[in-house]
Enzyme design. Structure first.
Site, PDB file in Angstrom:
ATOM      1  CD  GLU A 251      -5.858  -8.457  -5.383  1.00  0.00           C
ATOM      2  OE1 GLU A 251      -4.733  -8.584  -5.413  1.00  0.00           O
ATOM      3  OE2 GLU A 251      -6.628  -8.217  -6.364  1.00  0.00           O
ATOM      4  CB  CYS A 285       0.697  -8.650   0.421  1.00  0.00           C
ATOM      5  SG  CYS A 285      -0.110  -7.210  -0.325  1.00  0.00           S
TER       6      CYS A 285
END
Length: 484
Positions: A251, A285
């Site tokens: 991720e 993110c």
């Protein structure tokens, strides 16, 4: 009762009990630099020993009844709920989180634990068609030992979203939290599960540097790696995991587009931009990294965003009136400053902000950014809103898809059909119609395309795929005859 009192964890590592560490690392309050203690700092040998112990204990854990495994998570929910104020305080100090963000992080972490209560009792496979008199069963079985490498920005949640379902589905876990936030993530998780009655040796917490991460990715007793972090490091993790044929979930980063169409409400658009770009000082993110605004309303939206930024207060996040806290350290501040200066040199207009002060960086608005400016494609991880005008829906799609990342996108419009039609053409793993880009509800499969990940997902229905593997089993009354 304090669950994170210094004397419990100071100069120690966790393997089910608290063990003295040979090396230590100073814990500091980000905003002030004040010392908070010393965590244990693991070595590659600590990883080897933890993985060996975890592999043995995992078999014992999986042999327990599902009710016994459920009971651990029921107690974990109660414990984190009871002690959430203490964990929130640590998130504010150690990760520089605002009270608002820290409270939200703890609340979604509790939701993860609640979801995991049901996993031990969930459907573990399916009966497949086969010939009469024979059973053909596809079973989900644990991977064994799962290695988790978690980041500093949402330290508790981004560790727990992997640790908790991995344990609930029958695995052991070795967690390497970021050493800068090891108390509010790794040690908090250790204490919750220790007090909840998790068997000793099943969960190991090993803060450390690159040496520890590399050891996790290469250890033969670790079956899987779940990594959340930068794309550059993710490539290294993936390459190392391949050497021992580990399952790997990456991720990674994002340069996420928030698209404001010309029929959008100006105030709603500005609110979504401010939240998506500046929450946790842009250290997420999913941060809205490319804010694409239709030229017809570009100036109006820009001015409203600037007005909001003028009202932001930069400072210690422990103070309730502060809206922009510190970055994780001065090195990250310097990086953000360099990116902003380079963007201006390449033609962007600095509307407000742009100055560094220790671990703080002023909330910044860059306008008139074009696709040939380096900041158009670079993930910033700082409090910077990058405003980009566009003239048509087709151009917005082209600009949004221009780049290697594909994590999150948002489209703001009063015409939902138009927004959905545009959104369907965006190459992202997370798509939000009439919302900004920073979203996660814990029960959704989370992950990105391209440089934002390797196509895996974590969360909700994806957890079983991530933390178990299929085994095919057939059963017959007696062995069949074969022609030779």
């Amino acid at each position: 009762m304090s669950i994170l009192a210094k004397e419990i964890w100071d100069k120690k590592l966790f393997n089910g009990s608290w063990q003295p560490a040979q090396q230590t690392y100073h814990v500091v309050e980000v905003a002030t630099g004040q010392g908070l203690g010393e965590i244990g700092y693991a070595s590659a040998q600590d990883v080897v020993e933890a993985a060996q112990q975890a592999k043995i204990t995992q078999h014992q854990w999986w042999s327990l009844s599902y009710q016994e495994r459920q009971a651990v998570f029921e107690r974990a929910v109660a414990l984190l709920t009871e002690h959430q104020a203490e964990v929130i305080a640590w998130l504010v100090k150690e990760s520089g989180s605002l009270q608002l963000k820290a409270g939200f992080e703890v609340s979604i972490s509790i939701q993860v634990l609640k979801h995991c209560i049901g996993l031990p009792a969930a459907d573990q496979g399916t009966l497949l068609p086969t010939q009469n008199g024979k059973l053909s069963i596809a079973k989900r079985v644990p991977l064994g030992v799962v290695g988790v490498i978690s980041p500093f920005n949402f330290p508790l949640y981004l560790a727990l979203r992997a640790v908790a379902p991995a344990l609930a589905l029958g695995n052991a876990v070795v967690l390497k939290p970021d050493e800068r936030t090891a108390v509010c993530s790794g040690y908090a998780i250790a204490r919750i599960f220790e007090l909840a009655g998790l068997p000793k040796g099943l969960l190991h917490i090993l803060p450390g540097g690159a040496e520890v991460g590399e050891a996790l990715t290469l250890d033969k007793n670790i079956a899987s790696i779940q990594f959340t972090g930068s794309t550059n490091v993710g490539r290294i993790v993936g390459a190392n995991a391949a050497k021992t044929l580990k399952k790997v979930s990456l991720e990674l980063g994002g340069k996420n587009s928030l698209i404001i169409l010309d029929d959008a409400d100006i105030e709603l658009a500005a609110e979504n931009i401010a939240w998506g770009a500046f929450l946790h000082s842009g250290q997420i993110c999913m941060t809205s990294g490319k804010i694409l605004i239709h030229q017809n309303i570009y100036e109006q939206v820009k001015q409203r965003v600037i007005e909001k930024v003028k009202n932001f207060v930069v400072g210690n996040p422990s103070e309730s009136h502060v809206t922009i806290g510190p970055l994780i350290n001065a090195k990250q501040v310097q990086r953000v400053e360099q990116l902003v200066n380079a963007a201006v040199a390449e033609g962007a207009t600095l509307e407000i902000g742009g100055r560094a002060d220790g671990v703080f960086f002023e909330p910044t608005v860059l306008a008139g950014v074009t696709s040939n400016n380096s900041i158009f494609s670079e993930e910033i991880f700082g409090p910077v809103a990058v405003l980009i005008p566009f003239s048509t829906d087709e151009q917005a799609i082209e600009l949004a898809n221009d780049g290697d990342y594909g994590l999150s996108a948002g489209v703001i419009s009063s015409n939902v059909g138009r927004a959905m039609q545009l959104g369907a053409q965006l190459k992202v793993g997370l798509l939000h119609i009439n919302d900004q880009t920073v979203n996660d509800e814990t029960v959704n499969p989370f992950g990105g395309f391209g440089a934002s990940g390797n196509g895996t997902r974590i969360g909700g229905p994806a957890n079983a795929d991530e933390f178990t593997q299929w085994q095919w089993m057939t059963v017959q009354a007696q062995a069949p005859h074969y022609p030779f």
